[in-house]
Each structure stands twice: as structure tokens, then as C-alpha cells.
Design a protein around this motif. Structure first.
Motif, short mmCIF file in Angstrom:
data_model
loop_
_atom_site.label_atom_id
_atom_site.label_comp_id
_atom_site.label_asym_id
_atom_site.label_seq_id
_atom_site.Cartn_x
_atom_site.Cartn_y
_atom_site.Cartn_z
N CYS A 90 29.00 13.83 31.36
CA CYS A 90 29.80 13.70 32.58
C CYS A 90 31.24 13.34 32.24
O CYS A 90 31.60 12.17 32.17
CB CYS A 90 29.19 12.65 33.50
SG CYS A 90 27.57 13.09 34.11
N THR A 91 32.06 14.36 32.06
CA THR A 91 33.49 14.13 31.82
C THR A 91 34.29 14.31 33.10
O THR A 91 35.48 14.01 33.14
CB THR A 91 34.01 15.09 30.74
OG1 THR A 91 33.76 16.43 31.17
CG2 THR A 91 33.32 14.83 29.41
N THR A 92 33.63 14.81 34.11
CA THR A 92 34.19 14.97 35.45
C THR A 92 33.04 14.75 36.42
O THR A 92 31.88 14.59 36.00
CB THR A 92 34.83 16.36 35.61
OG1 THR A 92 35.52 16.42 36.85
CG2 THR A 92 33.81 17.48 35.54
N ARG A 93 33.30 14.75 37.71
CA ARG A 93 32.22 14.56 38.70
C ARG A 93 31.17 15.63 38.47
O ARG A 93 31.46 16.83 38.49
CB ARG A 93 32.80 14.65 40.11
CG ARG A 93 31.81 14.35 41.20
CD ARG A 93 32.52 14.18 42.54
NE ARG A 93 31.60 14.37 43.63
CZ ARG A 93 31.37 15.54 44.24
NH1 ARG A 93 32.05 16.62 43.90
NH2 ARG A 93 30.49 15.62 45.21
N SER A 94 29.94 15.20 38.23
CA SER A 94 28.86 16.09 37.82
C SER A 94 27.56 15.70 38.50
O SER A 94 27.41 14.58 38.98
CB SER A 94 28.66 16.01 36.30
OG SER A 94 29.86 16.22 35.60
N ALA A 142 31.50 19.48 42.28
CA ALA A 142 30.79 18.80 41.18
C ALA A 142 30.26 19.84 40.20
O ALA A 142 29.85 20.94 40.60
CB ALA A 142 29.65 17.95 41.72
N VAL A 143 30.26 19.50 38.94
CA VAL A 143 29.78 20.40 37.88
C VAL A 143 28.28 20.23 37.73
O VAL A 143 27.78 19.11 37.56
CB VAL A 143 30.49 20.08 36.55
CG1 VAL A 143 29.90 20.89 35.41
CG2 VAL A 143 31.99 20.32 36.68
N PHE A 168 35.33 8.86 36.97
CA PHE A 168 36.57 8.28 37.48
C PHE A 168 36.37 7.64 38.85
O PHE A 168 37.33 7.36 39.56
CB PHE A 168 37.68 9.32 37.49
CG PHE A 168 37.87 9.91 36.12
CD1 PHE A 168 38.42 9.16 35.10
CD2 PHE A 168 37.45 11.19 35.83
CE1 PHE A 168 38.56 9.67 33.81
CE2 PHE A 168 37.58 11.72 34.56
CZ PHE A 168 38.15 10.95 33.55
N ALA A 207 30.30 10.18 38.49
CA ALA A 207 31.75 10.33 38.59
C ALA A 207 32.40 9.36 37.62
O ALA A 207 32.51 8.17 37.91
CB ALA A 207 32.21 10.06 40.02
N ASP A 220 34.98 8.54 41.94
CA ASP A 220 34.86 9.15 43.26
C ASP A 220 33.56 9.94 43.37
O ASP A 220 33.51 11.12 43.05
CB ASP A 220 36.07 10.06 43.53
CG ASP A 220 36.06 10.63 44.94
OD1 ASP A 220 35.33 10.09 45.80
OD2 ASP A 220 36.76 11.62 45.17
#
Length: 191
Positions: free
Chosen positions: A113-117, A154-155, A134, A132, A136
């Protein structure tokens, strides 16, 4: 793995109202005991993940041994948003019905999870992990949540995580988690 570990939010409905499709599924077992057993197994496994710094149960039911914050809305998504507002850093959410969960699987998924996933459930329609890094979350849990999370940006993560992807809604799901190695030992259930 990032030095920042996740705060994991685990919403839990009142025990009498949760997992209604499982009511009566295990003869001789109080429904509330079954729900509590599923949740306890999930929480213990999640807390054992090195990617998780803190586990918070969102519920109006106090759970001995676990940090619990009240559910101010009685609505899954609204409760997640409300509690997440009070926190900082990487956040994630899982349901309270992943009793076969292996900490290593949760760790592997969170490390990606490097971004919202999100991770879809075994059927591919629901969501068993929303993360998330970060902060959010923007939760979209409910029917068709996998598509809803993906549509919101989301990914979708895929991996060989059978115990993470197997939530329990039916008697067949109970049999599936037992086949994955879940043991209800110590919980006095005959599943």
C-alpha cells in the motif's frame, strides 16, 4: 516495509445484530458468542502483524483486551470516517470476520500500500482491506464495495492471501475458514 506502521480500524456491530446470516448456523452456540469468536480471532491476528502499530475496534460493545472507540453513527462508513478524523498517519480498515487471518498475509498486503488501496474478498465483490498510507480512507463499504473502492480511485491489490480474503457471512464460509486452518480452540465453539 515503511517505517510508518498502520493504525488498523475494525468496525464491529452490536453482537446481537452482527452477522445476521449466521444466526442459528452453529447449533448449541449463542449467536453473540459466535460473532465474538470471529472478531477476537481477527483482532488477535491483526495485532500480531508487524505492519500494524495499533488496532482500534469501533463498537459500542466493549471488548476486553482491545482498544475500543464508540461507534458514533451506527453506520460503518460514517463511523470509519469519524474515527479516522481523530487519527494521523497510515490508516487501514478490515472487517471483524476474518478469523483465519494470518498476520503474514495482512503484513504483505499492507506493505504493498503505497497509495490508497484495497483487497477484494474471495468472491471479488466485497472489500476485506482498505488502506491509506497518507490517512484518507474514504471508505465505501457495503454491497459491491470492491467496485465502489476502485471507482473512487483506490488501487486493487491482488495476491495469494487466502486467509485475508476470506470473510465469514455464511455457514459455507465457516467451513472455508476451517479448511484454511482456523481453529476455534479455546472459544468453546463446535463449528
Amino acid at each position: 516495509m515503511s517505517a510508518d506502521r498502520f493504525t488498523l480500524l475494525v468496525p464491529l456491530k452490536p453482537l446481537a445484530a452482527a452477522k445476521s446470516r449466521l444466526r442459528g448456523a452453529v447449533p448449541g452456540t449463542r449467536h453473540e458468542d459466535l460473532v465474538l469468536t470471529l472478531a477476537t480471532a481477527t483482532l488477535e491476528a491483526a495485532a500480531a502483524s508487524p505492519a500494524v502499530a495499533r488496532v482500534i475496534v469501533i463498537s459500542n460493545e466493549p471488548l476486553a483486551g482491545f482498544e475500543t472507540l464508540p461507534d458514533p453513527h451506527q453506520d460503518l462508513n460514517a463511523a470509519l470516517v469519524e474515527v479516522a478524523r481523530r487519527l494521523s498517519g497510515p490508516l487501514a480498515a478490515i472487517p471483524a470476520d476474518l478469523p483465519a487471518l494470518r498476520p503474514a498475509e495482512l503484513t504483505q498486503a499492507l506493505e504493498l500500500c503505497t497509495t490508497r488501496s484495497f483487497v477484494p474478498d474471495a468472491e471479488g465483490t466485497g472489500t476485506v482491506l482498505l488502506a491509506a498510507p497518507f490517512g484518507d480512507l474514504d471508505p465505501r463499504f457495503g454491497p459491491g464495495s470492491a467496485d465502489a473502492h476502485e471507482s473512487s480511485g483506490a488501487v486493487r491489490l491482488s495476491g495469494d492471501w487466502p486467509t485475508l480474503r476470506r470473510d465469514v457471512d455464511t455457514l459455507a464460509d465457516l467451513a472455508a475458514v476451517k479448511a484454511l486452518g482456523w481453529s476455534h480452540a479455546g472459544h468453546h465453539l463446535r463449528v
